[in-house]
Design an enzyme around this catalytic site. Structure first.
Site, mmCIF file in Angstrom:
data_model
loop_
_atom_site.group_PDB
_atom_site.id
_atom_site.type_symbol
_atom_site.label_atom_id
_atom_site.label_comp_id
_atom_site.label_asym_id
_atom_site.label_seq_id
_atom_site.Cartn_x
_atom_site.Cartn_y
_atom_site.Cartn_z
ATOM 1 N N LYS A 1 -25.570 2.640 -46.311
ATOM 2 C CA LYS A 1 -26.116 1.836 -45.005
ATOM 3 C C LYS A 1 -27.136 0.970 -45.538
ATOM 4 O O LYS A 1 -27.860 1.098 -46.259
ATOM 5 C CB LYS A 1 -26.891 2.876 -44.185
ATOM 6 C CG LYS A 1 -27.379 2.131 -42.912
ATOM 7 C CD LYS A 1 -27.615 2.976 -41.820
ATOM 8 C CE LYS A 1 -29.050 3.474 -41.849
ATOM 9 N NZ LYS A 1 -30.035 2.863 -41.806
ATOM 10 N N GLU B 1 -30.027 -2.180 -44.024
ATOM 11 C CA GLU B 1 -30.533 -2.803 -42.893
ATOM 12 C C GLU B 1 -30.424 -4.193 -42.720
ATOM 13 O O GLU B 1 -30.448 -4.887 -43.765
ATOM 14 C CB GLU B 1 -31.967 -2.221 -42.987
ATOM 15 C CG GLU B 1 -32.086 -0.848 -42.463
ATOM 16 C CD GLU B 1 -33.611 -0.581 -42.640
ATOM 17 O OE1 GLU B 1 -34.786 -1.381 -42.296
ATOM 18 O OE2 GLU B 1 -34.138 0.683 -42.396
ATOM 19 N N GLU C 1 -30.390 0.169 -33.306
ATOM 20 C CA GLU C 1 -31.693 0.945 -33.001
ATOM 21 C C GLU C 1 -32.625 0.124 -31.971
ATOM 22 O O GLU C 1 -33.154 -0.767 -32.385
ATOM 23 C CB GLU C 1 -32.293 1.210 -34.564
ATOM 24 C CG GLU C 1 -33.698 2.058 -34.234
ATOM 25 C CD GLU C 1 -34.092 2.719 -35.582
ATOM 26 O OE1 GLU C 1 -33.444 2.637 -36.618
ATOM 27 O OE2 GLU C 1 -35.277 3.117 -35.434
HETATM 28 O O1 KIV Z 1 -33.543 6.227 -41.958
HETATM 29 C C1 KIV Z 1 -33.101 7.080 -40.923
HETATM 30 O O2 KIV Z 1 -32.987 7.866 -40.866
HETATM 31 C C2 KIV Z 1 -32.117 5.818 -40.037
HETATM 32 C C3 KIV Z 1 -31.869 6.348 -38.600
HETATM 33 C C4 KIV Z 1 -32.885 6.396 -37.843
HETATM 34 C C5 KIV Z 1 -30.669 5.535 -38.265
HETATM 35 O O3 KIV Z 1 -32.007 4.576 -40.797
#
Ligand code: KIV
Length: 289
Positions: A121, A123, A190
């Site tokens: 993932k 950002e 988010e």
């Molecule tokens: O780091 C994390 O736990 C996240 C979630 C809040 C989506 O990015």
């Protein structure tokens, strides 16, 4: 659970888009070690996110920024040993993908090869889009993350809801479309107003996973320590606590402490025996020097 696994029992990544099509809600939770990965699996969770929130929940920092690649690889390796059916998504920590596509690729490969992650993932949008293209081009599935992106909380004016004006909401929708075109298989939304998240969800074919963004997202994610009542800091308003494990653990530790101090622990049932003749021989040998 109607979604299909592969031969090894792992949920197929392609099932997520099918789940969106069928309106089956996707369940994601963070996990940072073997027991939490295993418990998420046993509970039927679809996606385990090894979030860089670990910097705050398990490493004791005030923000997610200090999380390092070494720490995240170690945590992902442990969680992925426990999470067999759920897809395991490793969160790329601050600094691991911001500098260049090459850096992003090198670090993402580590998550897949060394840590057993199924996807990563990242950002934001803007420069992140070219990272997504590079990673997806190399065969690494990527989840996007828009709205309140904690790695850039300072730039966003702190940990606060995003997309609360028409212009900002429009920008979020544009960013989501761009990330989808770049190849993201899913996008975390988010802390944005529920109607904004709903419009983004409607506009995409890939599933959205909401956190603090209302019930119209295709799935939901919560941070494990928030939902279990384990995080000591103040939780955001969108958290629902399903247990108070912090209190339960403190209570158990206090009783253990009291038992050790009073001599009530260990009891007979916690100790091992030795046959009388062996003990007598042992003591005789001591007396004999
Ligand atoms: O780091 C994390 O736990 C996240 C979630 C809040 C989506 O990015």
């Amino acid at each position: 659970m109607s979604s299909r696994p592969d031969e090894a029992g792992k949920l197929l990544l392609t099932e997520l888009a099918e789940m969106k099509r069928r309106s089956d809600r996707i369940v994601m939770v963070t996990a940072y070690d073997y027991p939490s990965g295993r418990l998420a699996d046993a509970a039927g969770v679809d996606i385990v996110l090894v979030g860089d929130s670990a910097a705050m929940t398990v490493l004791g920092h005030d923000t997610t920024v200090p999380a390092t690649m070494e720490e995240m690889v170690m945590l992902t390796r442990a969680a992925s040993r426990g999470a067999r059916r759920p897809l395991v998504v490793a969160d790329m920590p601050f600094g691991s993908f911001q500098v260049s596509d090459e850096d992003a690729l090198r670090n993402a490969v580590r998550f897949v090869k060394e840590a057993g992650a199924d996807a990563v993932k990242v950002e934001g949008a803007g420069p992140t889009v070219s990272r997504v293209v590079a990673l997806v081009g190399a065969g690494i599935p990527v989840m996007g993350h828009l709205g309140l992106t904690p790695q850039s909380a300072t730039m966003l004016g702190g940990f606060r809801a995003q997309g609360r004006s028409a212009d900002k909401a429009r920008q979020l929708l544009e960013d989501a479309r761009t990330l989808e075109r770049a190849g993201c298989f899913s996008i975390v939304l988010e802390a944005m107003p529920a109607p904004v998240a709903a419009r983004i969800t409607e506009a995409l074919t890939v599933p959205t996973i909401g956190i603090g963004s209302g019930r119209d997202c295709d799935g939901q994610v919560l941070v494990l320590h928030d939902l279990l009542g384990l995080y000591q800091g103040r939780s955001p308003r969108f958290v629902k606590r399903y247990a108070e494990l912090g209190e339960a653990i403190k209570d158990a530790l206090e009783r253990y402490t009291a038992d050790v101090r009073s001599g009530a622990f260990p009891g007979e049932e916690h100790t091992y025996s030795i046959p009388d003749d062996e003990l007598a021989a042992f003591e005789k040998s001591l007396a004999g020097g």
